[in-house]
Design an enzyme around this catalytic site. Structure first.
Site, short mmCIF file in Angstrom:
data_model
loop_
_atom_site.label_atom_id
_atom_site.label_comp_id
_atom_site.label_asym_id
_atom_site.label_seq_id
_atom_site.Cartn_x
_atom_site.Cartn_y
_atom_site.Cartn_z
N LYS A 51 0.81 -1.23 0.00
CA LYS A 51 0.00 0.00 0.00
C LYS A 51 0.84 1.28 0.00
CE LYS A 51 -4.43 -1.27 0.30
NZ LYS A 51 -5.48 -0.78 -0.60
N SER A 82 0.68 -9.95 -0.78
CA SER A 82 0.46 -8.50 -0.77
C SER A 82 0.70 -7.84 0.58
CB SER A 82 -0.95 -8.18 -1.26
OG SER A 82 -1.91 -8.89 -0.49
#
Length: 419
Positions: free
Chosen positions: A66, A320
């Site tokens: 992110k 992720s």
């Protein structure tokens, strides 16, 4: 599953950024995000039948990818916008990415988080220097509060996935994958709102087309929060009702508008995995790869393990993120062991006389299984006055071993039942 032809023409123009923009974003993002390791996995290669590599964004600064999109978006703000500060809403990784990027760029950040947010995520966001406001008990309420804060103060709202600059930043991960595994044929990516896969698919497909290659990009959603298959089927973003899932990091009820357009054009397939499959994947990553990954970050590996990936050649699964509460990790590991039939929980009615507990423990030990917890009660439902109920928690080596333990107990005259 959803499948459609992936673009192979170098002239293809996606709804999102150009290859040149992704390349430029890479230079910007490199000021805050580290290139993350690419680890090969023999175990997953045997399962899939092709070489498998793991792109370890769980080892990224702030613990997830992110930071890439958040930093790229905020680095492009004008001096006047930076002076107004930024605001975001998140229960986890986006909050930490925005807080970290704001600190690096000298921007004041306000983050709205739900009241029940996991303590490690709350502490990390505050540690990066953001002002955290706890609001409501679902992600929707902080989102509304953040929008109201932006409207009333002039702070710039940093969206988690549905923004051109965010997609551009996330796509830098795709360029990294191509550098680290030049012969990659299939890339498997977790999907929530779609910012990550939109960036990766667009960047990778454009670079591959320019080089005359074909690369397949497959998205994976949690079964209980999967708006993309239905949205792709209907040709437009659809808002679904999500149900609880351990993969809370990708529990998004509706695709982002920009993300959806890119996914529709550039992604080859979208599959789903359930919580048991995710828990097993998390366990495999800990045991086989020595990697701590959050449930949302493990869905690509879950799809490989459960046979849902139609790969062509060398495959990369994107991990992720790795931000998981240790208490949640403990529960998921236990769940994964149970789902893999390596952790039996049995209830056995016994005659209420001395020696029965010792005898059952002896039978389990003879099968080389390990009793880790015992509950002995006279108050179970359906028990006769002359009976007690024994609850055993047993570690086994897998389904066959578990069945041998059960068979041994039955042959000794007991009636165990799994719970």
């Amino acid at each position: 599953m959803h499948e459609h032809a992936a673009p192979a023409d170098a002239a293809t123009v996606f709804a999102g950024p150009s290859l040149a923009e992704f390349e430029a974003a890479r230079e910007v993002v490199s000021r805050a995000a580290d290139p993350t390791p690419m680890e090969s996995s023999r175990y997953l290669a045997e399962v899939l039948g092709h070489p498998v590599s793991l792109k370890c964004e769980n080892l990224q600064r702030t613990g997830s990818y992110k930071i890439r999109g958040a930093y790229n978006r905020m680095a492009r703000l004008s001096d006047e916008e930076r002076a107004r500060g930024v605001v975001a809403a998140s229960a986890g990784n986006h909050a930490q990415g925005v807080a970290f990027a704001a600190r690096e760029l000298g921007i004041k950040a306000t983050i709205f988080m739900p009241v029940g947010v996991a303590l490690p995520k709350l502490q990390a966001t505050r540690a990066y220097g953001a002002e955290v406001v706890l609001s409501g008990h679902t992600v929707d309420q902080p989102l509304r509060a953040a929008a109201e804060f932006a409207a009333s103060t002039g702070a710039v709202l940093i969206p988690p996935f549905d923004h051109y600059d965010v997609v551009m930043g996330q796509g830098t991960l795709g360029l990294e994958i191509l550098d680290q595994v030049p012969d990659v044929a299939t890339i498997v990516v977790p999907i929530g709102g779609g910012g990550l896969i939109a960036g990766i698919a667009s960047a990778v497909k454009q670079r591959a087309a320019a080089e005359g290659k074909r690369i397949k990009v497959i998205g994976v959603q949690a079964e209980n929060a999967a708006p993309y298959p239905l949205s792709l089927e209907r040709g437009e973003p659809v808002d679904i009702e999500i149900t609880p899932t351990i993969a809370d990091g990708i529990a998004v009820s509706k695709p982002g508008a920009l993300n959806f357009e890119i996914v529709r054009q550039a992604v080859d397939d979208v599959v789903t995995v359930d919580d048991d499959e995710i828990a097993k994947a998390l366990l495999v990553l800990i045991e086989r790869a020595k990697l701590v990954v959050e449930p949302a970050g493990a869905v690509g590996v879950a799809a490989i393990l459960s046979g849902k990936i139609d790969a062509t050649g060398p495959t990369v699964a994107v991990l992720s993120g790795g931000n998981i509460d240790p208490l949640m990790l403990e529960r998921i590991v236990s769940h994964g062991l149970a789902a893999s039939e390596r952790y039996l929980k049995l209830r056995i009615p016994l005659p209420d006389r001395p020696g029965q507990l010792a005898r059952t423990a002896e039978i389990v030990a003879e099968q080389n299984a390990n009793v880790v917890e015992v509950l002995h009660t006279r108050h179970g439902g359906g028990l006769q006055i002359s009976q007690v109920e024994l609850e055993l928690h047993i570690e086994t080596r897998g389904p066959e071993h578990a069945e041998r333990v059960l068979a041994a107990l039955r042959s000794a005259g007991y009636s165990p039942r799994s719970v």
